[in-house]
Design an enzyme around this catalytic site. Structure first.
Site, PDB file in Angstrom:
ATOM      1  CE  LYS A  82      -0.308   5.974   1.263  1.00  0.00           C
ATOM      2  NZ  LYS A  82      -1.259   6.181   2.399  1.00  0.00           N
ATOM      3  NE  ARG A 125      16.853  19.050  14.255  1.00  0.00           N
ATOM      4  CZ  ARG A 125      16.688  19.961  15.184  1.00  0.00           C
ATOM      5  NH1 ARG A 125      16.291  19.865  16.482  1.00  0.00           N
ATOM      6  NH2 ARG A 125      16.791  21.190  14.604  1.00  0.00           N
ATOM      7  CG  ASP A 157      -5.114   2.164  -3.017  1.00  0.00           C
ATOM      8  OD1 ASP A 157      -5.145   2.660  -1.888  1.00  0.00           O
ATOM      9  OD2 ASP A 157      -5.828   1.459  -3.397  1.00  0.00           O
ATOM     10  CG  HIS A 168      -1.718   1.428   1.385  1.00  0.00           C
ATOM     11  ND1 HIS A 168      -2.647   1.397   0.450  1.00  0.00           N
ATOM     12  CD2 HIS A 168      -1.776   2.229   2.226  1.00  0.00           C
ATOM     13  CE1 HIS A 168      -3.100   2.636   0.885  1.00  0.00           C
ATOM     14  NE2 HIS A 168      -2.798   3.014   1.943  1.00  0.00           N
TER      15      HIS A 168
END
Length: 317
Positions: A164, A248, A182, A143
């Site tokens: 998404k 980071r 999808d 997915h």
């Protein structure tokens, strides 16, 4: 879930434009499940230990010349033994092989189809192996969304509703190409390569909540879509969690395992105001930079360490 595939001999012959020589031998119900190809030189010489009869068999110049040096009785005996292994999906003879009367006679006896190619034996072997690795590679359905960004296949994953498809739509508007939305069907086509595509029924369509289904090909043109793409990078979108630590600097890579291969992964926290399309573009370019030998995080770390060492030396003085 993963699955082991098989492919029809008829699909192989159509793709590689093979000519059927055994006219009366049906092959519509014959399948190939092994991506490797065998040249049966040892088998025609009488050695059948470790013979994998489930592979496509290719007869080239070497095998043909060896058979022609045998007397007719022995040649027929060798061919009889070879073709008695009826699990052979098919035999392909190279363009140089001209005298195939004995081969066809025995092949038809055991209902093994024989085809001829317009290529040499080494060439057709390479082409068949390449093609079978794609067709028979282990596959899985995930997915997510697959987009071609600056030539890199970016697989965007995350929970349903995280954004998404909206990110993919913005990327398409910025000139990139949609591969799948999808559901992404992924195949492992080699020891290092994963290729993604869309299920045929969903191809070119994208779902945008609040708007509905959009046909990207019809809306933005053929240049906005792509049939398949090698997967280079995974971007996992997730809702921002203030108690969670996020990378980071990027000094160490995270990975997602797909079909036994480790794919570099970036976890991107979602907050209002973040432009996910630009983040995905930056991730794609940064990934390419790393492949070319430049790592911005390592460069910054080196500068910081050099500066610290410089300050330490100055303080000692």
């Amino acid at each position: 879930m993963t699955s082991k595939n098989k492919v029809k001999v008829s699909k192989l012959t159509e793709f590689h434009q093979l000519k059927l020589l055994t006219k009366d031998t049906p092959y519509d119900t014959r399948y190939i499940s092994d991506p490797d190809v065998n040249r049966p030189a040892l088998q025609l010489a009488g050695f059948f230990d470790c013979f994998d009869q489930g592979r496509v068999q290719v007869i080239g110049t070497v095998e043909h010349m060896y058979l022609q040096q045998l007397d007719k009785k022995e040649r027929l005996e060798r061919l009889e033994k070879f073709f008695s292994y009826t699990e052979i999906p098919c035999v392909v003879v190279s363009k140089i092989v001209k005298e195939v009367t004995d081969i066809l006679m025995i092949a038809q006896k055991y209902n093994v189809p024989v085809f001829q190619t317009g290529l040499g034996a080494s060439q057709i072997m390479a082409e068949i192996i390449r093609w079978l690795n794609v067709e028979l590679g282990p596959n899985i359905s995930i997915h997510g969304v697959l987009v071609d960004i600056y030539g890199e296949g970016i697989l965007i994953t995350g929970d349903s509703g995280v954004g998404k498809s909206e990110t993919a739509l913005e990327l398409v508007r910025r000139g990139h190409r949609l591969v799948a939305d999808d559901a992404v069907e992924i195949k492992r086509v080699s020891g290092t390569t994963l290729v993604g595509t869309a299920p045929e029924v969903l191809r070119h369509f994208i779902e945008v909540r609040g708007i509905g289904i959009v046909n990207i090909k019809e809306l933005f043109g053929i240049e906005a879509v792509k049939q398949t793409k090698e997967i280079s990078l995974v971007i996992q979108l997730e809702t921002w969690d203030k108690d969670k630590q996020y990378d980071r600097l990027g000094l160490e890579n995270e990975y997602t395992e797909i079909l036994g291969l480790q794919v570099v992964t970036h976890r991107i926290p979602i907050r209002p105001g973040r432009n996910l399309a630009i983040i995905c573009e930056t991730a794609a370019v940064n990934y390419r930079q790393k492949l070319m030998g430049y790592n911005a995080a390592e460069e910054l770390n080196k500068r910081v360490m050099d500066n610290l060492q410089k300050n330490m030396r100055e303080n000692k003085i």
